[in-house]
Design an enzyme around this catalytic site. Structure first.
Site, PDB file in Angstrom:
ATOM      1  N   ARG A 367       0.725  -1.109  -0.121  1.00 29.88           N
ATOM      2  CA  ARG A 367       0.049   0.028   0.098  1.00 29.88           C
ATOM      3  C   ARG A 367       0.701   1.471   0.108  1.00 29.88           C
ATOM      4  O   ARG A 367       0.438   2.333  -0.652  1.00 29.88           O
ATOM      5  CB  ARG A 367      -1.061   0.052   1.046  1.00 29.88           C
ATOM      6  CG  ARG A 367      -2.049  -1.032   1.094  1.00 29.88           C
ATOM      7  CD  ARG A 367      -3.121  -0.857   2.094  1.00 29.88           C
ATOM      8  NE  ARG A 367      -3.884   0.412   1.946  1.00 29.88           N
ATOM      9  CZ  ARG A 367      -3.740   1.569   2.761  1.00 29.88           C
ATOM     10  NH1 ARG A 367      -2.754   1.300   3.806  1.00 29.88           N
ATOM     11  NH2 ARG A 367      -4.186   2.472   2.562  1.00 29.88           N
ATOM     12  N   CYS A 398      14.672  -6.017  -3.947  1.00 29.20           N
ATOM     13  CA  CYS A 398      15.236  -5.391  -5.159  1.00 29.20           C
ATOM     14  C   CYS A 398      14.631  -4.437  -5.663  1.00 29.20           C
ATOM     15  O   CYS A 398      14.254  -4.469  -7.002  1.00 29.20           O
ATOM     16  CB  CYS A 398      16.008  -6.249  -5.820  1.00 29.20           C
ATOM     17  SG  CYS A 398      17.324  -7.288  -5.288  1.00 29.20           S
TER      18      CYS A 398
END
Ligand SMILES: *Cc1c(COP(=O)(O)O)cnc(C)c1O
Length: 480
Positions: A367, A398
């Protein structure tokens, strides 16, 4: 003046005018009842406790990250909505929006508390029926329901179909006829109202995939198509205006427009509408100062608004339906993470923030990356007397956008191995979880009066490898 990397920021180092000044240690340790689950508190040792159990103990048994669900809090919120809408002269309906978070256990709690349940895919429907949720209390939503999904819903006897397109009316009627049943239908309309927090736009563009436009005539066309089919029974009109709403103003404008439409249907077409569903979107507190409207106050206001609109037009008052998701499950969960890398970064000359890496991230809470969501975070395994340091809680993915909490004040002695708890993560976190970077999705563990229960177990690497035929034969032991 240059702030010490690990220490509090001083005058010239303040990052943004919007960020509150550094809190004192007592404030950092405080458990704000508006934000944290009902049973959250600090024990005498300073540990965060939920449902009578220290988070340190829960983490020792279930690992991190883990979502901890306060059953008493969840049930109390569900019950508050249920009584706010059903204890009325014209009793309304409350349907929990399953997309916020679904599991067999929570679906059973909702059934026990008397609520209805919204689903919007065959998968959500299958979970609800597998958990034994009463089919007549299920509502099927969705802007692209397949024939198979409609058939499955008709077969189990779903109580309400919210139609979202003209061709869906025809498809549903044909399938209902084949199944030999009459389907109860609401027509989802777009009112041109888009609400979010305290703001709403009364003339939002209708350039989106949900619903049928009131102004273009598409909504009336769909209602007349429903009424024309003996296999369908028109129950009502549905309007959902947004999410994280803190005032009734947006609902008021939407209700005004929908009741106007209902009056038009009555006058021109002799169509009677029994039910007006105003959707979900009731806001919750993520940050100190967020002040959501209590369910009973919202219910009273919505009833007044709808009754007033109907009175002006001499219409009978329809049943009011609402579909809260976030407002029931959101505040009932917290996510516990273990702190890993702690890295001070000079983000502009003389101003430092500390990047605190945790062992989850955007795979268990998308979110922040997706909606710029804001959260409250606290040190969970102890309290500290150290001064506040400006922190950013980031995950282990990553991806530089892998942020869980953009700005937070945490004690400056925070170290690897500490536990952090992020509040109000019940809605749209585990439900939107992914396996990005092959992280396994975290478990959900409920707590109540000193007893814990696994609601969803942690995903394993074996679960993931089972989907990959090239790896499915590799013995589990070699990738445990
Ligand atoms: C998402 C949604 C809800 C629930 O929204 P919350 O913000 O979680 O309350 C309710 N109804 C519909 C139609 C939705 O799409």
């Amino acid at each position: 003046m240059r702030a010490h990397p690990a220490g509090p920021l001083h005058g010239d180092g303040l990052p943004q005018p919007s960020l509150p000044p550094p809190p004192d240690p007592t404030a950092m340790a405080r458990v704000d009842a508006q934000i944290w689950p009902a049973t959250a508190r600090r024990d005498p040792e300073g540990r965060l406790v939920l449902g009578g159990l220290p988070v340190t103990d829960l983490v020792a048994r279930h690992g991190t990250p883990v979502l901890l669900l306060d059953e008493a809090d969840f049930r109390a919120r569900a019950a508050a909505f249920q009584s706010a809408y059903t204890d009325a002269t014209v009793p309304g309906t409350v349907s929990y929006a399953g997309k916020a978070f679904l599991s067999g256990t929570t679906v059973r709690w909702l059934a026990e508390e008397g609520l209805g349940l919204d689903v919007c895919t065959g998968g959500e429907l299958a979970l609800a029926t597998a958990a034994g949720f009463p089919a007549e209390r299920i509502t099927l939503h969705g802007n692209n329901k397949s024939d198979a999904e409609l058939q499955a819903a008709l077969a189990v006897g779903v109580g309400r179909f919210v139609v979202d397109a003209l061709d869906e009316v025809t498809r549903l009627a044909t399938l209902a006829a084949a199944a030999g049943v009459v389907a109860d239908v609401l027509v989802r309309v777009t009112t041109g109202v888009e609400a979010h927090t305290h703001e709403f736009i009364a003339t939002a563009h209708e350039d989106q995939k949900f619903g049928l436009s009131l102004t273009s005539g598409a909504a009336r066309e769909a209602v007349l198509a429903v009424v024309a089919r003996p296999e369908l029974r028109l129950l009502g009109i549905h309007s959902h205006i947004g999410s994280q709403i803190f005032s009734t103003a947006g609902f008021e404008v939407a209700a005004h427009r929908v009741v106007g439409f209902i009056a038009e249907l009555a006058a021109r077409d002799g169509v009677v509408v029994e039910e007006l569903n105003l959707g979900g979107g009731m806001g919750i507190a993520y940050l100190p100062g967020d002040d959501p409207v209590a369910p009973v106050a919202m219910a009273d206001a919505l009833r007044m608004i709808v009754a007033g609109e109907c009175q002006r037009r001499a219409l009978p008052v329809p049943r009011i339906g609402v579909e809260p998701g976030r407002a029931i499950v959101g505040p009932s969960m917290v996510t516990a993470y273990e702190v890993g890398t702690v890295k001070p970064v000079e983000y502009r000359t003389g101003a430092w923030r500390t990047y605190v890496s945790v062992d989850g991230g955007m795979s268990d809470n998308i979110r922040t990356a997706l909606y710029d969501a804001e959260y409250t975070v606290a040190l969970a395994n102890r309290v500290s007397g150290a001064p506040a340091m400006l922190s950013r809680i980031v995950g282990k993915h990553c991806e530089s956008g892998d942020v869980v909490v953009r700005d937070a004040w945490l004690p400056s002695d925070l170290a690897r191995g500490d536990l952090l708890a992020v509040a109000a993560t019940g809605a749209y976190c585990r439900a939107m979880a992914s396996n990005y970077n092959l992280l396994t999705r975290p478990p959900v563990v409920s707590v109540r009066a000193g007893v814990e229960r696994v609601v969803l177990r942690r995903e394993t690497q074996a679960d993931l490898f089972a989907l990959d035929p090239a790896l499915a034969d590799v013995p589990a032991a070699s990738h445990a």
